[in-house]
Design an enzyme around this catalytic site. Sequence first.
Site, PDB file in Angstrom:
ATOM      1  N   ASN A 290       0.840  -1.195   0.000  1.00  0.00           N
ATOM      2  CA  ASN A 290       0.000   0.000   0.000  1.00  0.00           C
ATOM      3  C   ASN A 290       0.882   1.255   0.000  1.00  0.00           C
ATOM      4  OD1 ASN A 290       0.955  -0.264   2.671  1.00  0.00           O
ATOM      5  ND2 ASN A 290      -0.779   0.903   3.428  1.00  0.00           N
ATOM      6  N   CYS A 292       1.947   3.512   2.081  1.00  0.00           N
ATOM      7  CA  CYS A 292       2.979   3.768   3.102  1.00  0.00           C
ATOM      8  C   CYS A 292       3.891   2.587   3.357  1.00  0.00           C
ATOM      9  CB  CYS A 292       2.317   4.181   4.398  1.00  0.00           C
ATOM     10  SG  CYS A 292       1.641   5.831   4.305  1.00  0.00           S
ATOM     11  N   GLU A 294       3.513  -0.438   4.670  1.00  0.00           N
ATOM     12  CA  GLU A 294       3.405  -1.393   5.782  1.00  0.00           C
ATOM     13  C   GLU A 294       2.488  -2.567   5.465  1.00  0.00           C
ATOM     14  OE1 GLU A 294      -0.411   0.719   6.233  1.00  0.00           O
ATOM     15  OE2 GLU A 294       1.601   1.310   5.653  1.00  0.00           O
TER      16      GLU A 294
END
Length: 788
Positions: A290, A292, A294
């Site tokens: 995704n 970011c 994580e």
Amino acid sequence: MKEGAQMMTGDPARNGSAHSAPRISPNALRVLSKRYLAKDERGQVIETPQQLFERVARNMARAEGRYGSDADVERAYEAFYGLMAELDFLPNSPTLMNAGRELQQLSACFVLPVGDSMEEIFETVKQAAIIHKTGGGTGFSFSRLRPKDDVVRSTGGVASGPVSFMKVFNHATEAVKQGGTRRGANMGILRVDHPDILEFITCKTDSKEITNFNISVAITDRFMEAVERGEEYDLVSPRRGEVVRRLPAREVFDKIAQAAWRNGEPGLFFIDVTNRANPTPHIAAMEATNPCGEQPLLPYESCNLGSINVERHVVEREGRYDVDWARLERNIRTSVRFLDNVIDMNNYPIPQIEEVTKANRKIGLGIMGFARVLFKLGIPYDSDEGVEMGRRMMKFFRETGYDESRQLADERGPYAYWEGSLHQQQGHRLRNSYVTTVAPTGTISMIADTSGGCEPEFSLIWYKNVMDGEHLPYVLDEFIVVAKREGFWREDLIQKILDNHGSARGLAEVPVHWQRVFATSHDISPEWHVKMQAAFQAYTDSAVSKTINMPSNATVDEVKKAYLLAYNLGCKGITVYRDSSRAEQVLNVGQSSKALVSVPSQSAAVIVAPPAPAVANESQSSAQLIMPKPRPRTTTGSTSRTKTTCGDLYVTVNQDETGRAFEVFNMMGKSGGCEGSFNEAIGRLISLALRAGADPQAIVKQLIGIRCDKPYGLGPDRVLSCSDAIAKSLAEYLRLKSPDQDLQLKSFSTLLDDRTGKVTFPCPDCGCELKFEEGCEKCGVCGYSRCS
């Protein structure tokens, strides 16, 4: 169901059966009102925070009816409401925004495949636009695309390569508005063995390009081995599967580190490390994350996230603080059930996504408030004890979460892809293929009034809205409590922290132990940042959203050292950010006056207010009056045009006989109206100030960053208001007139810091300084996040 429901319900008083109104801070209420509370057709808020939590809790509890009785639904409703109203747990933003409303799209994270044909590429563009419209962020691997200048058999032409198509995705993202609540964010990933890797590494060197993407290089074990040994490695054509070229691994590693040193991108995604932990390798491999980083996901998979506020689980007993592990266990169990219900209640934007998501049932239960826990426990973040607390806490999350997921599997069945999974091989019969994630908590941590994720506090001082358009600095109240309790409080201490860039480190007035305990992001060495990330990663199913903050004088070698440490400690990825690397130029506007500090007697947040002007007597005032120079009959200058939401704005700057800026005229492309008269008034006042001898840079400082409700443009060309446009036009005139002076802005979409003189990037919503943490740029004042 009965045992799980009993643990889920816990203490009725704490879990909201009385439906007491949630205790929301004024700043959190502003964030909720702007981004989450329901509004009518005129944009007026028609929902309270209590009604929001009731709406979300009721919607999530409905899923219990698929597996149990009406009584189970009611118990879940009370438990879910209490969990959120007490600010013990909050789900990701789309769930808060959309649950129980018409849209009902509840997931934050999506990964879409990008195939190697024009039809597949533009089908994915369409699907991404649909997802962005509903409030989700998307990740893509462009590694399947044939490299630049490769043959296209159907046309006899040549391919344009992955980076060119990333620009197509970027423009499509920009075209999609998300109702004023969330804007599309993307992650673009390319394998390090793709033939176009060198172009990809530098594709964001120009800040005007690919502005709606974070980028990461998918790093293989083979590449890291070649770096260690000083060897070359293969670049492989994804279309033909053949080696087309070889590169020295260390040179590529250097280029990645240099690019990240320059502006924080690309990040690294350790793709082989990630796939070794992929619970369903028999279904598909992980190839992207995704926005970011994580949440590694399979193609066409989504995930819903939520975070527990661990600060709320610290209790004082006999003068000592400790974690209430029993209460934390109850709330982890309730949260796992909540997030599993989200999967059933979700309205998926794409059919393929619904199929994969329901078959894998990934959830991402994470953490916020960890830095505040360490403050209360008196443990330095950058210490073995701090790292061990992170490891212990995340281990507790995973073990409790897995146990609850096992109970859910007994009640509702395991996830559909469980047969043949790593979990089956390990003897874990689970409801969810992922249980734990450490995700960014930018906005929800503001609602919960705590620190973000597993990050250290960015500063001991932060800014809050106290009235429209005014932001005042506040000081962490826990620091004041400790300072008074331990006897090192003094009236000028907060001012010293303010002058020390928000940190207590190095202040002789603060005992060394408490200097270490109250660590901020830039106090902590990159090595300790990485160690903490690795501690959380050890017990996190997916990955950890964390920024490895570095000082502005950090070197490229230090970036590489952090990369190697992250890989060797088992992290699934790493993002570094060197302070000021996205705003390197400086405006020397002089030293600001010292601020006075008003400290309330109780242990509340401290407002740091600027001093009131001294009262002068009449004779002093008369003596200080400055008469503007008269305007000569003829002046010369130049005119610039800037596009704004109100239309084209023409700014003319004229100079006096010495060549100094002397007057400014502003004219809109369309005549008349409030905008025209307003801009004319600004021009007259600027001219008056210039003719009176005011420093033009000081005028730029006053106007730059002022924001209206309809900004225009992107990146360095973004115009926040007509006032902002006038300031930038004047700044450009000064720069062109005197290229060697201090006013050399790399980007005019900037904000000036009174204390440091640094040019920083403003929040597009409120104009305050953006900070870089949890893998993303975010605003600590209004809750804006570029990635969520």
